[in-house]
Design an enzyme around this catalytic site. Structure first.
Site, short mmCIF file in Angstrom:
data_model
loop_
_atom_site.label_atom_id
_atom_site.label_comp_id
_atom_site.label_asym_id
_atom_site.label_seq_id
_atom_site.Cartn_x
_atom_site.Cartn_y
_atom_site.Cartn_z
N HIS A 1 4.09 1.32 -8.22
CA HIS A 1 3.10 0.51 -7.92
C HIS A 1 2.12 0.59 -9.24
O HIS A 1 1.86 -0.65 -9.75
CB HIS A 1 2.50 0.60 -6.43
CG HIS A 1 2.95 0.55 -5.51
ND1 HIS A 1 3.42 1.73 -4.53
CD2 HIS A 1 3.58 -0.50 -4.67
CE1 HIS A 1 4.11 1.27 -3.54
NE2 HIS A 1 3.98 0.09 -3.53
N GLY B 1 0.76 -1.21 -0.06
CA GLY B 1 -0.04 0.06 -0.17
C GLY B 1 0.76 1.21 0.13
O GLY B 1 1.96 1.18 -0.22
#
Lengths: 289, 289
Positions: A37, A31
């Site tokens: 990402h 996260g």
């Protein structure tokens, strides 16, 4: 985009996807998503019918004095970013969902885990291999996408998948950098405004070494030493390691030939940052990856 | 029945089976099959559309001074037995097919591996967990069947599957015994005619202890001691261990309650034999399994 929090619910979803003959691309994250990402999500999106992203800050891969508690978290913002990136399912399990009781089983790669980051983080790659094995068994993707930023992690996961015959294809995706070269990392948030400019020394050291190799320098030890010196000379920066290794075995090569990775790590204030440049060397031909 | 020797070919077969929606039951063996193995095949046959059996004498689970080289092998006879038992596919890979290079990855369950047989066989359960993880990833069965004869192995595999979220159901199948009580084992072939009658002492000791528990005896240490004494007193038999353990954790219980296993091991001539009796105890109610 669905957000799924339980293993059972995700398995049911995956089963339905599988029965419809669709392919699954998977991105495992902790996260606090950044463009690095999102480049993984894009790669998965381009090659899969269904994209699953997991967000799980895995306690098993943090040492007792590391930043597990402090690790930055922002699920709401992450959900928004993923929604806009073509993610179909966010798997966001709790710690008790992933570890309902104390683990008795560990996936260990001792030879790949005791080098580079493993020297300062002795249990880290055991935690990584174990949780990635779990997640791959839960998601059962056709392909899983990992950032080259964590070069040692890529080597560990590739080898685990190969050794344990996990039915998944591992894809590594190039490092995404800030304009000044700093590799994107969730941990960059730890840097103060004063520290931030000095953090570029990791990439500067790597880049200089890569340029030397491109220019024909083939002296392993000298190149490593210059990377170490560059980082050590930077104010407020403490060198963890500078290395040149075989990309798969993580062993320092005798000669600069084949699939290699220049890899560095350093402490800057509260942050421990890592970076690397992978390359393929065939005689005089050097291809930076 | 097909015999398949390569992982790629088996994966292709499994993929076709999966696409047709059929279920797969799997039995992992080291070959030299006896009625114990065949009872596993029968259990798989009764609950699955397709039955896969593997024969692989796994070097990783043998210690340096153990019987890897001597372990009995008879593929032709095994093929015939499996053909007549409703096996659809025999997977018989070579060592180089399963281990094309030195393994860097190991599945470890330290707490479950250092007890009982793990004391005399320190690397055994690491080898078992690793190869079973590999085989389950290759075969991808709905259910896998293991003999209760290897009670510690069942505990290790159940825990591994649970901890690593392997998508498979583990079924344990009761021990098959000779008429005089000796548990069927490929290693019984090591017994000479003179040694053979003494080998029944394992089951006699277990059975006497089980009868004591059924009769209401609840003294953990005394029951264990009597099993040990019975085995030690048998001519030509050297006790390895006699224990009473929780079936899942393999720890000696404080009180005789819950899911327990009486477990023994002994050396007789060239053979090291093991046996056990699992039971469920609820107060005065004892159910031998």
């Amino acid at each position: 985009m669905y957000t799924i929090e339980t293993i059972d619910e995700l398995r049911q979803y995956i089963k339905n996807v599988r029965q419809s003959g669709k392919t699954i691309g998977y991105v495992a994250t902790m996260g606090y998503l950044h463009e690095g990402h999102l480049s993984l999500v894009q790669a998965a999106r381009a090659q899969s019918d269904i994209v699953v992203v997991s967000i799980f800050v895995n306690p098993l891969q943090f040492g007792p004095n590391e930043d597990y508690e402090d690790y930055p978290r922002d699920l709401k913002k992450d959900q928004q970013l993923l929604e806009n990136s073509g993610c179909d399912v966010l798997f966001a399990p709790s710690v008790s969902e992933m570890y309902p009781r104390e683990m008795a089983t560990f996936v260990e790669l001792p030879e790949l885990s005791n080098k580079l980051c493993g020297r300062t983080r002795p249990i880290h790659f055991r935690g990584v291999a174990t949780v990635v094995c779990k997640l791959l068994n839960i998601v059962q993707p056709d392909a899983a996408y990992f950032g080259q930023k964590d070069g040692q992690q890529v080597a560990v996961i590739r080898r685990m998948v190969d050794d344990l015959n996990l039915p998944v294809r591992i894809v590594s995706v190039p490092i995404v950098r800030e304009a000044d070269g700093l590799a994107k990392s969730s941990r960059n948030i730890y840097l103060t405004e004063a520290e931030r400019p000095h953090a570029t020394v990791l990439y500067r050291a790597l880049r200089a070494a890569a340029d030397e190799i491109v220019a024909g320098d083939r002296s392993v030890e000298a190149i490593i030493q210059r990377m170490a010196d560059t980082i050590s000379a930077e104010p407020g920066v403490r060198l963890d390691y500078a290395e040149m290794v075989d990309t798969a075995t993580l062993q320092r090569p005798d000669t600069i030939e084949g699939d290699l990775m220049l890899a560095v790590a350093a402490f800057i204030g509260r942050a421990r940052l890592i970076d690397n440049i992978p390359m393929q060397v065939e005689g005089n031909r050097v291809r930076l990856l």
